[in-house]
Write an enzyme that holds these catalytic residues in place. Sequence first.
Site, PDB file in Angstrom:
ATOM      1  N   SER A   1       0.830  -1.209   0.000  1.00  0.00           N
ATOM      2  CA  SER A   1       0.000   0.000   0.000  1.00  0.00           C
ATOM      3  C   SER A   1       0.866   1.261   0.000  1.00  0.00           C
ATOM      4  O   SER A   1       2.006   1.240   0.478  1.00  0.00           O
ATOM      5  CB  SER A   1      -0.904   0.023   1.233  1.00  0.00           C
TER       6      SER A   1
HETATM    7  N1  SAM Z   1      -0.345  -4.925   4.115  1.00  0.00           N
HETATM    8  C1  SAM Z   1       0.424  -5.254   2.950  1.00  0.00           C
HETATM    9  C2  SAM Z   1       1.787  -4.642   2.976  1.00  0.00           C
HETATM   10  O1  SAM Z   1       2.136  -3.948   3.946  1.00  0.00           O
HETATM   11  O2  SAM Z   1       2.543  -4.882   2.013  1.00  0.00           O
HETATM   12  C3  SAM Z   1      -0.318  -4.917   1.675  1.00  0.00           C
HETATM   13  C4  SAM Z   1      -1.493  -5.773   1.490  1.00  0.00           C
HETATM   14  S1  SAM Z   1      -2.072  -5.977  -0.168  1.00  0.00           S
HETATM   15  C5  SAM Z   1      -2.800  -4.424  -0.479  1.00  0.00           C
HETATM   16  C6  SAM Z   1      -3.432  -7.079   0.171  1.00  0.00           C
HETATM   17  C7  SAM Z   1      -3.009  -8.481   0.510  1.00  0.00           C
HETATM   18  O3  SAM Z   1      -4.155  -9.182   0.989  1.00  0.00           O
HETATM   19  C8  SAM Z   1      -2.484  -9.290  -0.677  1.00  0.00           C
HETATM   20  O4  SAM Z   1      -1.199  -9.769  -0.403  1.00  0.00           O
HETATM   21  C9  SAM Z   1      -3.498 -10.432  -0.818  1.00  0.00           C
HETATM   22  O5  SAM Z   1      -2.943 -11.648  -1.263  1.00  0.00           O
HETATM   23  C10 SAM Z   1      -4.016 -10.521   0.606  1.00  0.00           C
HETATM   24  N2  SAM Z   1      -5.319 -11.200   0.766  1.00  0.00           N
HETATM   25  C11 SAM Z   1      -6.452 -11.079   0.027  1.00  0.00           C
HETATM   26  N3  SAM Z   1      -7.427 -11.870   0.539  1.00  0.00           N
HETATM   27  C12 SAM Z   1      -6.896 -12.507   1.616  1.00  0.00           C
HETATM   28  C13 SAM Z   1      -7.391 -13.447   2.557  1.00  0.00           C
HETATM   29  N4  SAM Z   1      -8.636 -13.926   2.511  1.00  0.00           N
HETATM   30  N5  SAM Z   1      -6.555 -13.878   3.534  1.00  0.00           N
HETATM   31  C14 SAM Z   1      -5.279 -13.434   3.617  1.00  0.00           C
HETATM   32  N6  SAM Z   1      -4.747 -12.540   2.752  1.00  0.00           N
HETATM   33  C15 SAM Z   1      -5.544 -12.076   1.769  1.00  0.00           C
END
Ligand code: SAM
Length: 232
Positions: A66
């Site tokens: 993000s």
């Molecule tokens: N917080 C992260 C960082 O600091 O880099 C960025 C997060 S990214 C915007 C969103 C993440 O959520 C992705 O890596 C995606 O694979 C994960 N995601 C989506 N659905 C999910 C789920 N049900 N359980 C765990 N992770 C999930």
Amino acid sequence: MVTKLLPFERKKRILIENLKKEGILKSKKVEEAIMRVPRELFVPEEYIEYAYFDEPLPIGFGQTISAPHMVVIMTEELDPEIGWKVLEVGTGSGYQASVIAEIVAPKELPPEKWGHVYTIERIEALAKRAKINLERAGYADRVTVIVGDGSLGYPEASPYDGIIVTAGAPKIPDPLINQLKIGGRIVIPIGDRYFQRLYVVEKTETGLKINIKTPCVFVPLVGKEGFEGEER
Ligand code: SAM
């Protein structure tokens, strides 16, 4: 003095000053956490020169780290405190988890005063890379990475003082509400797959208090309590 700082430190200082000028970064504890976490260790090598641009960056598998302003907004809304146990859903690069770890478990305090961050990621390869990032940056003892469907939370370490979801959800997942302490907060983007609003949800003795905040755009939360059956 700024001129004596290393290049990344200098870029980071400029980013922080801009976020403060824009009125986004308000809290001293979040400022210190952003200052301490080396974001350059959480972005892929090919984007390292953009580590302190206020933009999301690709981290592979169609996912992103993000933008710094979003990390600041979400951390300020969560408002974690020393000693808190926090669950992050959506580990991605591990950067947001490290920013929270800086606040709940500052290194200068003895480990018995530390809180802990549990962070859950559904894409195994991303979780693996996040673990490496966290080790290199010095957060492996304060952040635990789990592979799984975070829309179901992580009951094994519950209840949590705070939960932060860094993917856009269609609703507030019930398991997350159940795994939150009374008085705890969930920060979660709610909307459709393309556009959300940041919800700040407080769990009280009598129910949920919901505050709807800034518009935002996150990759979708997939999984049983997310956008089920959808790959991205
Ligand atoms: N917080 C992260 C960082 O600091 O880099 C960025 C997060 S990214 C915007 C969103 C993440 O959520 C992705 O890596 C995606 O694979 C994960 N995601 C989506 N659905 C999910 C789920 N049900 N359980 C765990 N992770 C999930």
